[in-house]
Design a protein around this motif. Sequence first.
Motif, PDB file in Angstrom:
ATOM      1  N   VAL A  22       0.894  -1.158   0.000  1.00 21.70           N
ATOM      2  CA  VAL A  22       0.000   0.000   0.000  1.00 21.70           C
ATOM      3  C   VAL A  22       0.927   1.201   0.000  1.00 21.70           C
ATOM      4  N   GLN A  23       0.856   1.988  -1.072  1.00 23.60           N
ATOM      5  CA  GLN A  23       1.865   3.027  -1.284  1.00 23.60           C
ATOM      6  C   GLN A  23       1.312   4.215  -2.049  1.00 23.60           C
ATOM      7  N   THR A  24       2.024   5.334  -1.973  1.00 17.73           N
ATOM      8  CA  THR A  24       1.625   6.526  -2.726  1.00 17.73           C
ATOM      9  C   THR A  24       2.269   6.547  -4.113  1.00 17.73           C
ATOM     10  N   GLU A  25       3.459   6.029  -4.236  1.00 16.16           N
ATOM     11  CA  GLU A  25       4.203   6.151  -5.487  1.00 16.16           C
ATOM     12  C   GLU A  25       3.681   5.195  -6.569  1.00 16.16           C
ATOM     13  N   PRO A  26       3.816   5.620  -7.839  1.00 20.17           N
ATOM     14  CA  PRO A  26       3.442   4.742  -8.954  1.00 20.17           C
ATOM     15  C   PRO A  26       4.275   3.459  -8.901  1.00 20.17           C
ATOM     16  N   PHE A  27       3.788   2.432  -9.563  1.00 21.00           N
ATOM     17  CA  PHE A  27       4.502   1.157  -9.572  1.00 21.00           C
ATOM     18  C   PHE A  27       4.709   0.673 -10.995  1.00 21.00           C
ATOM     19  N   ASP A  28       5.680  -0.186 -11.160  1.00 19.55           N
ATOM     20  CA  ASP A  28       6.003  -0.807 -12.445  1.00 19.55           C
ATOM     21  C   ASP A  28       5.532  -2.253 -12.373  1.00 19.55           C
ATOM     22  N   ALA A  29       4.399  -2.541 -13.001  1.00 22.34           N
ATOM     23  CA  ALA A  29       3.811  -3.880 -12.930  1.00 22.34           C
ATOM     24  C   ALA A  29       4.768  -4.942 -13.468  1.00 22.34           C
ATOM     25  N   ALA A  30       5.463  -4.646 -14.541  1.00 20.41           N
ATOM     26  CA  ALA A  30       6.396  -5.623 -15.112  1.00 20.41           C
ATOM     27  C   ALA A  30       7.517  -5.942 -14.127  1.00 20.41           C
ATOM     28  N   ALA A  31       8.040  -4.925 -13.473  1.00 26.50           N
ATOM     29  CA  ALA A  31       9.117  -5.157 -12.507  1.00 26.50           C
ATOM     30  C   ALA A  31       8.614  -5.947 -11.302  1.00 26.50           C
ATOM     31  N   LEU A  32       7.409  -5.631 -10.837  1.00 24.37           N
ATOM     32  CA  LEU A  32       6.859  -6.322  -9.671  1.00 24.37           C
ATOM     33  C   LEU A  32       6.568  -7.791  -9.948  1.00 24.37           C
ATOM     34  N   THR A  33       6.259  -8.120 -11.176  1.00 28.16           N
ATOM     35  CA  THR A  33       5.922  -9.506 -11.497  1.00 28.16           C
ATOM     36  C   THR A  33       7.120 -10.296 -12.030  1.00 28.16           C
ATOM     37  N   GLN A  34       8.271  -9.663 -12.120  1.00 29.02           N
ATOM     38  CA  GLN A  34       9.492 -10.367 -12.531  1.00 29.02           C
ATOM     39  C   GLN A  34       9.739 -11.516 -11.550  1.00 29.02           C
ATOM     40  N   GLY A  35       9.686 -12.728 -12.023  1.00 33.11           N
ATOM     41  CA  GLY A  35       9.915 -13.895 -11.184  1.00 33.11           C
ATOM     42  C   GLY A  35       8.710 -14.318 -10.356  1.00 33.11           C
ATOM     43  N   PHE A  36       7.629 -13.562 -10.411  1.00 31.49           N
ATOM     44  CA  PHE A  36       6.425 -13.906  -9.649  1.00 31.49           C
ATOM     45  C   PHE A  36       5.854 -15.223 -10.174  1.00 31.49           C
ATOM     46  N   GLY A  37       5.493 -16.097  -9.266  1.00 28.60           N
ATOM     47  CA  GLY A  37       4.843 -17.352  -9.648  1.00 28.60           C
ATOM     48  C   GLY A  37       5.770 -18.381 -10.257  1.00 28.60           C
ATOM     49  N   ALA A  38       7.056 -18.239 -10.039  1.00 29.17           N
ATOM     50  CA  ALA A  38       8.009 -19.210 -10.591  1.00 29.17           C
ATOM     51  C   ALA A  38       7.588 -20.618 -10.186  1.00 29.17           C
ATOM     52  N   GLY A  39       7.482 -21.489 -11.162  1.00 32.76           N
ATOM     53  CA  GLY A  39       7.086 -22.869 -10.915  1.00 32.76           C
ATOM     54  C   GLY A  39       5.593 -23.114 -10.996  1.00 32.76           C
ATOM     55  N   ALA A  40       4.800 -22.041 -11.060  1.00 36.61           N
ATOM     56  CA  ALA A  40       3.345 -22.195 -11.182  1.00 36.61           C
ATOM     57  C   ALA A  40       2.999 -22.510 -12.630  1.00 36.61           C
ATOM     58  N   GLY A  41       1.828 -23.053 -12.839  1.00 39.86           N
ATOM     59  CA  GLY A  41       1.364 -23.318 -14.193  1.00 39.86           C
ATOM     60  C   GLY A  41       0.695 -22.123 -14.831  1.00 39.86           C
ATOM     61  N   ALA A  42       0.240 -21.156 -13.997  1.00 40.87           N
ATOM     62  CA  ALA A  42      -0.483 -20.001 -14.522  1.00 40.87           C
ATOM     63  C   ALA A  42      -0.261 -18.789 -13.626  1.00 40.87           C
ATOM     64  N   VAL A  43      -0.093 -17.643 -14.269  1.00 45.02           N
ATOM     65  CA  VAL A  43      -0.015 -16.358 -13.573  1.00 45.02           C
ATOM     66  C   VAL A  43      -1.003 -15.422 -14.249  1.00 45.02           C
ATOM     67  N   VAL A  44      -1.849 -14.790 -13.450  1.00 41.14           N
ATOM     68  CA  VAL A  44      -2.811 -13.809 -13.953  1.00 41.14           C
ATOM     69  C   VAL A  44      -2.505 -12.483 -13.271  1.00 41.14           C
ATOM     70  N   THR A  45      -2.458 -11.404 -14.060  1.00 39.53           N
ATOM     71  CA  THR A  45      -2.277 -10.078 -13.501  1.00 39.53           C
ATOM     72  C   THR A  45      -3.377  -9.155 -13.998  1.00 39.53           C
ATOM     73  N   PHE A  46      -3.728  -8.211 -13.156  1.00 44.00           N
ATOM     74  CA  PHE A  46      -4.693  -7.177 -13.518  1.00 44.00           C
ATOM     75  C   PHE A  46      -4.200  -5.873 -12.929  1.00 44.00           C
ATOM     76  N   THR A  47      -4.202  -4.828 -13.745  1.00 44.45           N
ATOM     77  CA  THR A  47      -3.835  -3.500 -13.278  1.00 44.45           C
ATOM     78  C   THR A  47      -4.995  -2.560 -13.558  1.00 44.45           C
ATOM     79  N   GLY A  48      -5.462  -1.860 -12.530  1.00 46.88           N
ATOM     80  CA  GLY A  48      -6.533  -0.887 -12.672  1.00 46.88           C
ATOM     81  C   GLY A  48      -5.954   0.508 -12.836  1.00 46.88           C
ATOM     82  N   LEU A  49      -6.532   1.275 -13.752  1.00 43.70           N
ATOM     83  CA  LEU A  49      -6.087   2.635 -14.061  1.00 43.70           C
ATOM     84  C   LEU A  49      -7.192   3.634 -13.750  1.00 43.70           C
TER      85      LEU A  49
END
Length: 147
Positions: free
Chosen positions: A5-32
């Motif tokens: 929970v933060q004030t600063e903008p975020f980089d979705a691609a950077a945050l998901t780098q390596g996310f879910g390693a070993g999983a069969g599926a990763v789903v992301t959603f970004t609201g604007l």
Amino acid sequence: MRILVQTEPFDAAALTQGFGAGAGAVVTFTGLVRGDNGLKALEIEHYPGMTEASLTRHAQAAIERFGLSDVLIVHRHGRMAVGEPIMMVATAARHRRAAFDAADFLMDWLKSRAPFWKQEIGPDGPRGWVAAQDADEAALDRWADAR
């Protein structure tokens, strides 16, 4: 599981780098922030501590309900201009249906029940606080225990 929970903008691609390693599926959603009806900005407030605890509890419920291997929730507060990211959810699971359903489950709850308060800012200044919409409440009803 990671909750931000933060004030600063975020980089979705950077945050998901390596996310879910070993999983069969990763789903992301970004609201604007949408520019509907002349909206210029959105101001979001929250209670620190309470918000993170609430998001953590609901993320844990999603992990248990859908058998997720990981969850990421990012939600901003403060003032955001049209086009800026407000929030992001990422889910990782063995199978795609669980990852998609979990992302929907989290989004429906975030939209209606997460402890954030939103105020629209138009060309003439603040318009007032945003109430939950009937469609958002109906979406949440799909998950009987999400309330």
